[in-house]
Structure formats: structure tokens, C-alpha cells
Design an enzyme around this catalytic site. Structure first.
Site, PDB file in Angstrom:
ATOM      1  N   GLY A  12      29.581  -8.919 -42.355  1.00 49.72           N
ATOM      2  CA  GLY A  12      29.339  -7.379 -43.262  1.00 49.72           C
ATOM      3  C   GLY A  12      30.636  -6.565 -42.598  1.00 49.72           C
ATOM      4  N   ALA A  18      28.760  -1.433 -39.388  1.00 47.84           N
ATOM      5  CA  ALA A  18      29.841  -2.207 -38.109  1.00 47.84           C
ATOM      6  C   ALA A  18      30.234  -2.072 -38.133  1.00 47.84           C
ATOM      7  CB  ALA A  18      30.572  -3.656 -39.614  1.00 47.84           C
ATOM      8  N   LYS A 149      17.521  -3.929 -41.420  1.00 48.23           N
ATOM      9  CA  LYS A 149      16.135  -4.014 -42.716  1.00 48.23           C
ATOM     10  C   LYS A 149      17.216  -3.396 -44.013  1.00 48.23           C
ATOM     11  CE  LYS A 149      16.340   1.366 -42.990  1.00 48.23           C
ATOM     12  NZ  LYS A 149      17.391   2.096 -42.233  1.00 48.23           N
ATOM     13  N   HIS A 241      10.887   2.756 -38.859  1.00 46.10           N
ATOM     14  CA  HIS A 241      10.851   3.240 -37.351  1.00 46.10           C
ATOM     15  C   HIS A 241       9.812   4.161 -36.628  1.00 46.10           C
ATOM     16  CE1 HIS A 241      15.000   2.824 -38.307  1.00 46.10           C
ATOM     17  NE2 HIS A 241      15.492   3.275 -39.105  1.00 46.10           N
ATOM     18  N   TYR A 384       9.504  17.608 -22.613  1.00 48.77           N
ATOM     19  CA  TYR A 384       8.807  18.327 -21.953  1.00 48.77           C
ATOM     20  C   TYR A 384       7.250  19.262 -22.083  1.00 48.77           C
ATOM     21  CZ  TYR A 384       9.672  20.959 -26.051  1.00 48.77           C
ATOM     22  OH  TYR A 384      10.229  21.220 -27.592  1.00 48.77           O
TER      23      TYR A 384
HETATM   24  C1  BG6 Z   1      18.563   4.110 -40.772  1.00 50.12           C
HETATM   25  C2  BG6 Z   1      17.926   5.169 -42.077  1.00 50.12           C
HETATM   26  O1  BG6 Z   1      17.954   3.323 -40.398  1.00 50.12           O
HETATM   27  O2  BG6 Z   1      18.425   5.417 -39.667  1.00 50.12           O
HETATM   28  C3  BG6 Z   1      19.337   6.334 -42.339  1.00 50.12           C
HETATM   29  O3  BG6 Z   1      18.575   3.873 -42.983  1.00 50.12           O
HETATM   30  C4  BG6 Z   1      19.055   7.310 -41.029  1.00 50.12           C
HETATM   31  O4  BG6 Z   1      19.085   7.197 -43.679  1.00 50.12           O
HETATM   32  C5  BG6 Z   1      19.745   6.436 -39.850  1.00 50.12           C
HETATM   33  O5  BG6 Z   1      20.198   8.089 -41.426  1.00 50.12           O
HETATM   34  C6  BG6 Z   1      18.851   7.413 -38.778  1.00 50.12           C
HETATM   35  O6  BG6 Z   1      19.603   6.997 -37.524  1.00 50.12           O
HETATM   36  P1  BG6 Z   1      20.030   7.736 -36.776  1.00 50.12           P
HETATM   37  O7  BG6 Z   1      20.064   7.000 -34.993  1.00 50.12           O
HETATM   38  O8  BG6 Z   1      21.538   8.594 -36.838  1.00 50.12           O
HETATM   39  O9  BG6 Z   1      19.226   8.417 -35.822  1.00 50.12           O
END
Ligand code: BG6
Length: 489
Positions: A12, A18, A149, A241, A384
């Protein structure tokens, strides 16, 4: 013995990830001297491209960071000289076999270790895993496959994906990325908590009133609508996340820093959580808004988003961990696109000081007087602690001040990108920051039932203007648990 070489294939290679993350991270690792002596980087994608064209494409993405050292240009040339390209279909065993042949030419006479990074859309994922793993396994050293993901979109599809992966690979060859785990301040969470006596004993329901996990972006899904609409913010940000951060935040002390010990604790805490209830979630979607003469679009203005889509671009949720440590403590998550600010934070609000002599100085608004620990994951990394302090002078006035660990002021070295840490770990076989399949299962179990309900009931999101603070519903949800959101930024 034989020297070894590592071949890194980016499947990809012409995609966004990438270009934006993987190649620049590989170069940064090379620049800093972290890549092994012998390595090659192969781009693999459908488009026809020569090695020279790939190098031009990659070179556009490389930077030398802020401390422009004079040998940077030279390093770039060296790195680009190790980059090659092979054009092929993602579901063609034949094309991957051709790649394999090329890899072998580079590997000749050395132990060949192979890392495949699958950065491709979900619909072609399983075919690509199959084909790539055939060629991946023909090296004579280790073989590892990094996957990105979405890992499915609910428990069932995720389990099917895991099953397919395990047909071709062993669990310890699969490196599931959640790039938030590669962020410096997320990695630091355990250090902060387990190496500081002033925090470790406070880390429980006894002292912590609530925990907030907040993700905010000040731009919409422009250009990514096709992907995003099928997932929505809950699957895009929360289930992975924010939940990963929560697991690290709330887990019991691991036996050691070994990957399996840490992941055992993460699974345990995830499995102690209550599945999210629809009633404990607020969803929103951004609508167009004109500000300063500029017209910001609605989510559904994007041509790749179906008209009338109900996909949430914002969500707030209350989660609970039903174990002895966290009983009754609300963990509030909030994630949204097209909001007024960009940032990611963990906020820990502590309880009131009992019988405090000074409470009266804060009037009726005691919440304002509680300690709060803020971990600003990004941007402008900081940790903080809000404390109460006497305003200097002859009177007795209190106010809140910050004990502030501001990374830019404290550390001169720039913080590496999450992908650098994660790629290096994959090359070194360190699994601590990758998601194990049982963790993934546990994460989906928490979110799948209410996501189904949300979609079956066609719940209408609360619309909020592009660039605003998001739906007011998030405040009512928090208020139900006597929580006031911290203000990111
Ligand atoms: C990705 C999401 O996993 O994380 C995106 O698919 C999001 O929608 C991104 O913008 C945010 O990552 P970071 O590292 O820019 O906070």
C-alpha cells in the site's frame, strides 16, 4: 555466523499513511542510526512505478527535523538508494512471488528477516494477508506482519479477521498497531504512575473522582469520508485509541515490563469493564458553519459520504470498571472531529480534601478546588498538576496554580513520531506496544452491543457547528455523573 538483513515491505506504498507516516518514520530511524546495517525497503502497490519514481515520491515526504544537520541530504540519498518498488495486485500470489524473488536478490548470503507493513483498505485485507504471508515466510529468518486498523467493525467481523490472520500467521508474528500506544506521553503513563510514590498510592477510587480521556480535532473528515462513514468516531478513536489509554491508565501493576505481563494486565482490566450502554453515550455530527467569511462544510457535504448519513463524527461516553480499584469511578471519553481545537488529553480529577480548612475560600464551587492532573498527549506535550496555592500578599486568598512539566522547556530533543517507536519495536521484536488478539476481543465486546443498538435504532446525532465545542448533550452526560469536562488546549 551469517550476518542478517531485514527487508521491510510497505504494502500500500502509494497510500496516505505510507507517504505521511511510514516512509518518513523509516527514514528517521535510519537517520538516527536505528536501522540494522543491512536493510532494504520495498514499496508494493498496484500503480505502475519504477524504483526511481518511488524514490521521488518518497523523497518528497522526508524531512530532516528541526536540527538540520549538514549530512542530512547525504543520509537521504543513502536511504533512498535502499528503497525499491514492486507493482502488483494485493490478491495475486504470482505478484507477491515476483516480489519474493526480488527480495531474495537483496538478501543473498544473509539471514533474511522480513517485515511486511499492510497499509491497505479493509476489503482487500484478508487476500493480501494470504498472499503476503506466503512470500513473507520464504525468508530464512523471522517474519513479522504489521497490520493497521480497522480490525473489523464489531466483535464478529473482528473475530473473522483474527481467524483469517491466524490461518497464515502465528499470533507472535502479528503486530497490530494502535499508533496512540507509540506516543511519548502514552508510553510515559506507566512511568508516571508506577515510579512515583506521590501518584501510585492515589491511583484508585479512594482518591480519584473521575478520569477524562479527550480527543479533539479541528478539522473534519474531508477526503476520508468513504472510509469514515463505514466506521464513525466511536470505532475510529474510542474503541481503540482512547480505550487503550484507559487500559494502561487503569491496569493493575504488571509483574514485569515484559510484553506478555503488560498485555495480561490490560486484558484483565478491559474484561472488568461494563459494556457501554446506549444511554451513556451522546453522539453528534458536524454541520456547516460560516465563520470569518469562510464556509466550513457539513459532514454530509463530502461527496464520498451518503446523503442523510447518521454516522457520528463526535461522541461522548461514560465507562465503568467493575473492580475493587475503580468501583463507581466514571471514566468519561470524548472524541470529535471539526471541533474548535486540536488536542488529546488525559485528565484526572481528584476528590475534595475532607474537612478542609480552606474550602470556604472556594465558595460553593468545591469542584474548582480539587486537584487535577493533566497529561497532554498532544500537541505541546505536558504533564501538569493543578494545586491550590495562596496568592502572595497580606490577605488570605487562594487560587489554583500549575506545577508544570512542559516538555518543550524541559527536554531539548524532539519527540519522535509514534510510528518511529512502533516500527523500531517491530524490527526488534518488542510486542509491548502492540495489541494482542484477546485485548482486541475484549475491546470489541465493550462496544459492539451498543453500536448495534445505535445503528438499528437509527439514533439521530446531535448536530453541532463545524469549529464549535460539540453537542451540549456531552455536558448533560457528564453532569449525570457529577463531572465537569476539562477544557482541552
Ligand atoms: C487515526 C484516525 O487512527 O488517528 C484518524 O483514523 C485520526 O481519524 C488519527 O485523525 C489521529 O491521529 P493523530 O496521531 O494525528 O492524533
Amino acid at each position: 555466523g551469517n550476518e542478517s538483513t531485514v527487508s521491510i515491505t510497505v504494502v500500500g506504498a502509494s497510500g496516505d499513511l505510507a507517504k505521511k507516516k511510514i516512509f518518513p518514520a523509516l527514514f528517521a530511524l535510519f537517520y538516527e542510526g536505528f536501522l540494522p546495517k543491512h536493510f532494504t525497503v520495498y514499496g508494493y502497490a498496484r500503480s505502475k512505478m519504477t524504483d526511481a519514481e518511488l524514490r521521488i515520491m518518497v523523497s518528497k515526504t522526508l524531512t530532516c527535523r528541526i536540527d538540520q544537520r549538514e549530512n542530512c541530504g547525504e543520509k537521504m540519498e543513502q536511504f533512498l538508494g535502499r528503497c525499491f518498488y514492486h507493482s502488483g495486485q494485493y490478491d495475486s500470489e504470482k505478484n507477491f512471488a515476483e516480489l519474493d524473488k526480488k527480495l531474495k536478490e537483496h538478501e543473498v548470503g544473509r539471514v533474511s528477516n522480513r517485515l511486511f507493513y499492510l497499509s491497505i483498505p479493509p476489503n482487500i485485507f484478508i487476500d493480501a494477508v494470504k498472499c503476503a504471508s506466503l512470500s513473507a515466510s520464504s525468508g530464512n529468518g523471522w517474519t513479522r506482519v504489521i497490520v493497521e486498523k480497522p480490525f473489523g467493525r464489531d466483535s464478529e467481523s473482528s473475530a473473522a479477521l483474527t481467524k483469517a490472520l491466524k490461518q497464515y500467521l502465528e499470533e507472535d508474528q502479528i503486530f497490530r498497531i494502535d499508533h496512540y500506544l507509540g506516543k511519548e506521553l502514552v508510553e510515559n503513563l506507566s512511568v508516571l504512575r508506577f515510579s512515583n510514590l506521590i501518584f501510585e498510592p492515589l491511583w484508585s477510587r479512594q482518591y480519584i473522582r473521575n478520569v477524562q480521556l479527550i480527543f479533539s480535532e479541528d478539522f473534519g473528515t474531508e477526503g476520508r469520508g468513504g472510509y469514515f462513514d463505514n466506521y464513525g468516531i466511536i470505532r475510529d478513536i474510542m474503541q481503540n485509541h482512547l480505550l487503550q489509554i484507559l487500559a494502561l491508565f487503569a491496569m493493575e501493576t504488571p509483574v514485569s515490563l515484559d510484553a506478555e505481563d503488560i498485555r495480561n494486565e490490560k486484558v484483565k482490566v478491559l474484561r472488568s469493564m461494563r459494556p457501554v450502554k446506549l444511554d451513556d453515550v451522546v453522539v453528534g455530527q458536524y454541520k456547516s458553519h460560516t465563520r470569518g467569511g469562510i464556509n466550513y462544510p457539513s459532514y454530509t457535504d463530502d461527496e464520498t459520504v451518503p446523503k442523510g448519513s447518521l454516522t457520528p463524527t463526535f461522541a461522548a461516553a461514560a465507562l465503568f470498571i467493575d473492580n475493587a480499584r475503580w468501583d463507581g469511578v466514571p471514566f468519561l471519553m470524548k472524541a470529535g472531529k471539526a471541533l474548535h481545537t486540536k488536542g488529546a488529553e488525559i485528565r484526572v480529577q481528584f476528590r475534595h480534601v475532607p474537612g478542609n480548612l480552606y474550602n470556604r475560600n472556594f465558595g460553593t464551587d468545591l469542584d474548582r478546588a480539587t486537584n487535577e492532573l493533566v497529561i497532554r498527549v498532544q500537541p505541546d506535550e505536558a504533564i501538569y498538576l493543578k494545586i491550590n496555592n495562596k496568592v502572595p500578599g497580606l490577605g488570605m486568598k487562594l487560587d489554583r496554580s500549575n506545577l508544570n512539566l512542559h516538555y518543550a522547556a524541559r527536554y531539548s530533543k524532539e519527540i519522535p513520531d509514534a510510528y518511529e517507536r512502533l516500527l523500531l519495536d517491530a524490527i526488534e521484536g518488542e510486542r509491548r506496544l502492540f495489541i494482542r488478539s484477546d485485548e482486541l476481543d475484549a475491546a470489541w465486546s465493550l462496544f459492539t452491543p451498543f453500536l448495534k443498538e445505535l445503528e438499528e435504532k437509527k439514533i439521530i446525532p446531535e448536530y453541532y457547528p463545524y469549529g464549535s465545542r460539540g453537542p451540549v448533550g456531552a455536558h448533560y452526560l457528564a453532569a449525570r455523573y457529577k463531572v465537569r469536562w476539562g477544557d482541552v488546549g
